[in-house]
Design a protein around this motif. Structure first.
Motif, PDB file in Angstrom:
ATOM      1  N   ILE A  93      14.710 -63.242 -21.956  1.00 57.98           N
ATOM      2  CA  ILE A  93      15.499 -63.831 -20.882  1.00 57.98           C
ATOM      3  C   ILE A  93      14.880 -65.181 -20.512  1.00 57.98           C
ATOM      4  CG2 ILE A  93      16.534 -63.436 -18.621  1.00 57.98           C
ATOM      5  CD1 ILE A  93      17.161 -61.265 -20.641  1.00 57.98           C
ATOM      6  N   VAL A  95      14.392 -68.046 -17.744  1.00 59.97           N
ATOM      7  CA  VAL A  95      14.469 -68.164 -16.282  1.00 59.97           C
ATOM      8  C   VAL A  95      13.751 -69.442 -15.838  1.00 59.97           C
ATOM      9  CG1 VAL A  95      14.603 -65.669 -15.925  1.00 59.97           C
ATOM     10  CG2 VAL A  95      12.366 -66.790 -15.916  1.00 59.97           C
ATOM     11  N   ALA A 106      15.974 -61.534 -12.915  1.00 63.11           N
ATOM     12  CA  ALA A 106      16.778 -61.831 -14.093  1.00 63.11           C
ATOM     13  C   ALA A 106      18.193 -61.317 -13.870  1.00 63.11           C
ATOM     14  CB  ALA A 106      16.181 -61.169 -15.338  1.00 63.11           C
ATOM     15  N   SER A 129      21.396 -62.031 -20.398  1.00 60.72           N
ATOM     16  CA  SER A 129      21.176 -61.146 -19.262  1.00 60.72           C
ATOM     17  C   SER A 129      20.361 -59.941 -19.724  1.00 60.72           C
ATOM     18  CB  SER A 129      22.508 -60.677 -18.672  1.00 60.72           C
ATOM     19  OG  SER A 129      23.246 -61.763 -18.154  1.00 60.72           O
ATOM     20  N   GLY A 232      18.166 -66.767 -13.892  1.00 60.34           N
ATOM     21  CA  GLY A 232      17.054 -66.103 -13.226  1.00 60.34           C
ATOM     22  C   GLY A 232      15.920 -67.049 -12.884  1.00 60.34           C
TER      23      GLY A 232
END
Length: 483
Positions: A93, A95, A106, A129, A232
């Motif tokens: 992920i 961020v 997240a 995601s 995120g």
């Protein structure tokens, strides 16, 4: 993300729609890990001044011991990103790296994740995601967890379990194991996220890329819906929930060197982010200024600004609010990687603009000012429609407490807003005025003005250092370039 602004109406409306309660985050952590972490960052542009709740005062121990690490990154258009590899099997992920908040969160659910007023992202959804159902090691945090107490900022440790529906007998006996209740968290400009605290395995890569360290039970927000927050965040504040705190590095420190904005669309290079002992080594030529402590926001990184020099002309005296706090903890200059542009309070901001206008003799580009909202734009000469690299515009120098100074790099104060045309290019000053200088920080040092600067957060000695640096060369030397 920068500190608190007043968005009460938007906030309450969002909470009513989502039937959630608002609680704050942040607590001071006291980790003891002496080791180091290296991550990568990716440049882009983000302009949001988020709100953060009041900090609590509890302390937590680190989750694990971690060796030196290096994380591969990818770019998006907004902010500086780090990669989090979470779950079993791992899900990567992207961020934001944010020194102005603590909570790491997240987006959860590729289909179910909902971002309200994020139309700019809907047609070009490039961010992944996290799906907890696809991870065998994922589970909700318990209402008895210290992180649950922190995220709900409760003075009474029984409150989260009472909200979760635990019976009085289990509350008294501290035997209730219900999941931590949902939380909501606000950012400035109306941004809000809501979700649940989740535990899962975080994996990080060693400096030797074949080495992987596993951090079990890493705690983060699994966010299912947001308002104006499509990506995120990895909180790098000083609270227990922040990423460096959970990895055990807040007794040491970290550093970053943000690439110049011209590299924003280059997938082959990332900005160095270093966490731990090695972030503090070989800093003899670094200029350090004391890290100020706010009683209102103890989890954030403040410095004191004494003066700003424009060219060889000193701007009007900096207000005392930029170098000290009032009795409530308001004031100081926040160093924030989650806010794009530097913000200064009025009337000092207007005085800096006046000094610049008195020195610069190029024609104003008022049409660009109207379109962009920036206050000073000029038509600067070019040669053969190529942007000149010389010092055509005056330098800007920040002078901090303890005689520490920082000359902003070319391109981090006035920036070309479009391609050259007719032997000129329009450049705008990427500073903004502080919306509410009487509440929270008096000013913010944004990430755009930290380009090509090594910034060191020395937690042991409670100081922040600045050193101009070619961050692209530093990234290449430290192995952040793809070959």
């Amino acid at each position: 993300m920068a500190i608190m602004l007043n968005n009460t109406t938007t906030f309450l409306f969002f909470l009513l729609v989502n039937s959630l309660l608002f609680y704050s985050i942040q607590s001071l952590a006291r980790p003891r890990n002496p080791n180091s972490l290296i991550l990568g960052l990716t440049p882009a542009s983000r302009a949001s001044l988020p709100t953060h709740p009041k900090a609590s005062t509890s302390s937590r121990k680190k989750l694990t011991d971690v060796l030196d690490m290096m994380e591969p990154l990818r770019e998006v258009r907004d902010g500086y990103l780090i990669s989090l590899s979470i779950g079993t099997p791992p899900q990567v992920i992207q961020v934001y790296m944010d020194t102005g908040s603590d909570l790491t969160w997240a987006p959860c659910g590729n289909i179910s994740f909902d971002c309200i007023e994020c139309d700019d992202y809907r047609n070009n959804r490039i961010m992944a995601s996290f799906s907890p159902s696809h991870s065998s090691s994922s589970h909700r945090d318990s209402c008895t967890s210290p992180f649950c107490i922190d995220v709900h900022s409760s003075d009474n440790p029984l409150d989260p379990c009472a909200m979760a529906g635990c019976s009085l007998s289990t509350l008294v006996k501290a035997t209730c194991s219900w999941p931590c209740p949902p939380f909501a968290y606000t950012y400035g400009a109306g941004g809000v996220v809501s979700g649940t605290l989740t535990r899962d395995t975080l994996r990080v890569h060693g400096r030797n890329h074949g080495v992987i360290q596993e951090i079990p039970r890493f705690c983060f927000g699994c966010v299912g819906s947001t308002y104006r927050e499509p990506i995120g965040i990895a909180g790098f504040g000083r609270g227990a929930l922040s990423l460096p705190s959970q990895l055990g590095f807040l007794r040491k420190g970290f550093s970053h060197c943000f690439l110049a904005f011209k590299y924003a669309n280059n997938p082959n290079i990332s900005s160095p982010l270093i966490i731990g002992d090695i972030a503090l080594t070989s800093k003899d030529d670094m200029q350090f200024t004391p890290m100020l402590k706010s009683t209102m926001y103890p989890n954030y990184y403040y410095v004191g600004l004494e003066a700003i020099t424009v060219g060889n002309v000193s701007a009007t005296e900096v207000p005392s609010s930029l170098r000290e706090f009032d009795s409530l903890g308001n004031g100081g200059m926040l160093v924030d990687s989650g806010t794009t542009y530097t913000h200064l309070p009025e009337p000092f901001y207007s005085q800096v603009l006046s000094v610049l206008q008195s020195i610069i003799n190029y024609p104003r580009a008022t049409d660009m000012e109207m379109r962009t909202g920036f206050d000073l734009c000029y038509k600067v000469p070019c040669q053969n429609n190529s942007i000149l690299t010389g010092d055509l515009l005056p330098s800007i120098t920040f002078h901090f407490l303890n005689n520490a100074s920082l000359v902003l790099s070319q391109g981090s104060h006035f920036y070309a807003m479009s391609a050259p045309s007719n032997s000129t290019v329009v450049k705008c000053l990427l500073f903004q005025s502080m919306d509410d200088g009487d509440y929270g920080p008096a000013g913010v040092l944004g990430s755009f003005q930290q380009q090509d600067v090594e910034v060191v957060y020395d937690m042991e000695k409670e100081r922040i250092g600045f050193r101009p640096m070619d961050c692209a060369s530093a990234a290449s030397f430290q192995g952040f370039n793809k070959t």
